[in-house]
Design an enzyme around this catalytic site. Structure first.
Site, PDB file in Angstrom:
ATOM      1  N   HIS A   1       0.878  -1.170   0.000  1.00  0.00           N
ATOM      2  CA  HIS A   1       0.000   0.000   0.000  1.00  0.00           C
ATOM      3  C   HIS A   1       0.920   1.225   0.000  1.00  0.00           C
ATOM      4  CE1 HIS A   1      -2.730   2.998   1.789  1.00  0.00           C
ATOM      5  NE2 HIS A   1      -3.737   2.211   1.494  1.00  0.00           N
TER       6      HIS A   1
ATOM      7  N   ASP B   1       3.339  -4.108   7.911  1.00  0.00           N
ATOM      8  CA  ASP B   1       2.130  -3.299   7.759  1.00  0.00           C
ATOM      9  C   ASP B   1       0.951  -4.247   7.997  1.00  0.00           C
ATOM     10  OD1 ASP B   1      -0.111  -1.998   6.955  1.00  0.00           O
ATOM     11  OD2 ASP B   1       0.632  -1.436   4.970  1.00  0.00           O
TER      12      ASP B   1
ATOM     13  N   GLN C   1      -4.229  -4.650   7.272  1.00  0.00           N
ATOM     14  CA  GLN C   1      -5.240  -5.601   6.788  1.00  0.00           C
ATOM     15  C   GLN C   1      -5.133  -6.955   7.477  1.00  0.00           C
ATOM     16  OE1 GLN C   1      -7.699  -4.807   4.801  1.00  0.00           O
ATOM     17  NE2 GLN C   1      -6.990  -2.838   4.023  1.00  0.00           N
TER      18      GLN C   1
ATOM     19  N   LYS D   1     -10.280   0.150  10.663  1.00  0.00           N
ATOM     20  CA  LYS D   1     -10.495  -1.034   9.825  1.00  0.00           C
ATOM     21  C   LYS D   1     -10.853  -2.249  10.677  1.00  0.00           C
ATOM     22  CE  LYS D   1      -7.098   0.451   6.359  1.00  0.00           C
ATOM     23  NZ  LYS D   1      -7.886   0.869   5.223  1.00  0.00           N
TER      24      LYS D   1
ATOM     25  N   CYS E   1      -4.740   2.501  -3.629  1.00  0.00           N
ATOM     26  CA  CYS E   1      -3.468   2.950  -3.028  1.00  0.00           C
ATOM     27  C   CYS E   1      -2.371   1.902  -3.192  1.00  0.00           C
ATOM     28  CB  CYS E   1      -3.617   3.304  -1.551  1.00  0.00           C
ATOM     29  SG  CYS E   1      -4.816   4.588  -1.236  1.00  0.00           S
TER      30      CYS E   1
END
Ligand SMILES: Cc1ncc(COP(=O)(O)O)c(C=O)c1O
Length: 413
Positions: free
Chosen positions: A125, A202, A205, A228, A368
């Site tokens: 991302h 990261d 998600q 999220k 993104c």
């Protein structure tokens, strides 16, 4: 909410999300398939935030009165809950604005110079890509990256060669927001540590969708956003290994993060406060704590299993539609619930618009992750992402909507 034996009671979950009763365009019910962008919020989270403002609103870590004390307790209680949720020590959890700010915090405080290397991947991302480009521009360090394979996995054939004695940090996604790919972060972390490099995952998600334990992953930093994972906007998390945070200079400066301030200069509090300038987002932290409780109540393994079953159904269903190409792995192995796809002869924005007319909310564009789209040979895609409140019937509604879009635009079926 009921207790969940070995699977999610989706109807009970759905009853906790007021927005799911909304009617959308043309009187259609909402089919929300955009949780990868932001998740919906259950009443438990809305109540926690509202109750903070109604009963406990005082500036955390400021003021000598009871409300401020309660605000501090709630804020610090949220930190302890988040730490337990990801297997960290409480002092290793820094609250930020979001995952983007958490990654920038590391990128802006990291010492690097010409000759150093930062290794990322083509799958990132922009939030885990642009800050490293900027770090390299500022310091003269070199940005390198791992490529993706045509089926949307990371190409790890050259991992050992790509991590060199000069690599300062490896920054890698723990779950792609486009292809759902779950790279072997623990393996990458071992390879990085063997060469003396640090590792940042990261987890924007992954933390909302699968059990995540920072010790098991072996990462040094991990970043994610509350919004999220059923929680409010405006708060995110940076996990950082205690000894590393201790050695890092502040990123943003001002009130609440200082020890002593004189006109000549200032000294700073230990982590995590060193990295949390300004009045903290305590109401948002209260919402985040409620979201962590909610997800823990469901059980993250059950959450992951539920999404795996939705993803399997989506892959099977979309495979049946002529002219649809799913980006990324075509099985659920090491793959989460993000399903991006192209429809031959119909632009992704048109697919999204037709779906919207039917009440089906998806995302369109490059999400993104522009370099990843280029690597997979497309400019843009339509993306469905799943969460605890989605059903198999909603996946079917997506497939029906795609077929309708094909008919509408006269595309091959
Ligand atoms: C994989 C990934 N990383 C980072 C981010 C950035 O999250 P935020 O915009 O909440 O900072 C996102 C958001 O879509 C994401 O999907």
């Amino acid at each position: 909410m009921s207790t969940f034996p070995d699977h999610l009671d989706v109807e009970a979950v759905r009853a906790d999300f007021p927005i799911l009763t909304r009617t959308m365009r043309n009187g259609n019910p909402l089919v929300y398939l955009d949780s990868g962008a932001t998740s919906q919020k259950p009443v438990q989270v809305l109540d926690a935030e509202r109750s903070f403002y109604e009963r406990h609103n005082g500036a955390a870590h400021r003021g000598a009165h009871l409300l401020s004390e309660e605000g501090t307790e709630i804020y610090e209680g949220a930190r302890a809950k988040v730490a337990a949720f990801i297997g960290a020590d409480v002092g290793e959890v820094v609250f930020t604005k979001n995952a983007t700010e958490a990654i920038n915090l590391v990128a802006y405080t990291m010492k690097a110079s010409a000759g150093d290397e930062i290794l990322i991947t083509e799958m990132e991302h922009h939030a885990n890509l642009v800050p490293w480009q900027q770090l390299c521009e500022r310091t003269g360090a070199t940005l390198r990256w791992l490529n993706v394979t045509p089926d949307g996995r990371l190409d790890l054939d050259h991992l050992d060669a790509m991590i060199t004695g000069r690599t300062k940090l490896v920054a890698v996604t723990h779950q792609s927001n486009v292809t759902g790919t779950i790279p072997p972060v623990a393996e990458i972390a071992r390879a990085a540590h063997d060469k003396g490099a640090l590792v940042l995952a990261d987890a924007a998600q992954s933390v909302p969708h699968q059990p995540v334990d920072v010790a098991a992953l072996g990462v040094d930093f991990l970043a994610f956003s509350a919004h999220k994972m059923l929680a409010p906007y405006g708060i995110g998390v940076l996990f950082g290994r205690a000894d590393l945070l201790e050695a890092m200079p502040p990123f943003l400066t001002g009130g609440s993060m200082i020890e002593v301030v004189r006109m000549e200069g200032s000294t700073f509090l230990p982590p995590p406060q060193r990295f949390e300038p300004g009045v903290p987002a305590a109401a948002e932290a209260a919402g985040l704590a409620a979201a962590v409780d909610y997800l823990s109540g469901l059980g993250m393994s059950r959450v992951a299993a539920h999404e795996e079953s939705l993803t399997a159904h989506a892959l099977d269903t979309l495979r049946e539609i002529n002219g649809v190409r799913v980006l990324g792995p075509d099985t659920t192995k090491d793959r989460g619930g993000a399903v991006a796809f192209g429809v031959e002869g119909v632009h992704p924005h048109d697919v999204g618009q037709v779906l919207d007319e039917l009440g089906v909310a998806v995302r369109t564009g490059h999400h993104c992750a522009w370099p990843l789209h280029r690597a997979l040979g497309v400019q843009a895609s339509t993306r469905a992402t799943f969460y605890v409140y989605n059903t198999h019937a909603e996946v079917d509604a997506l497939a029906d909507g795609i077929r309708y879009a094909q008919r509408f635009f006269g595309a091959r079926q």
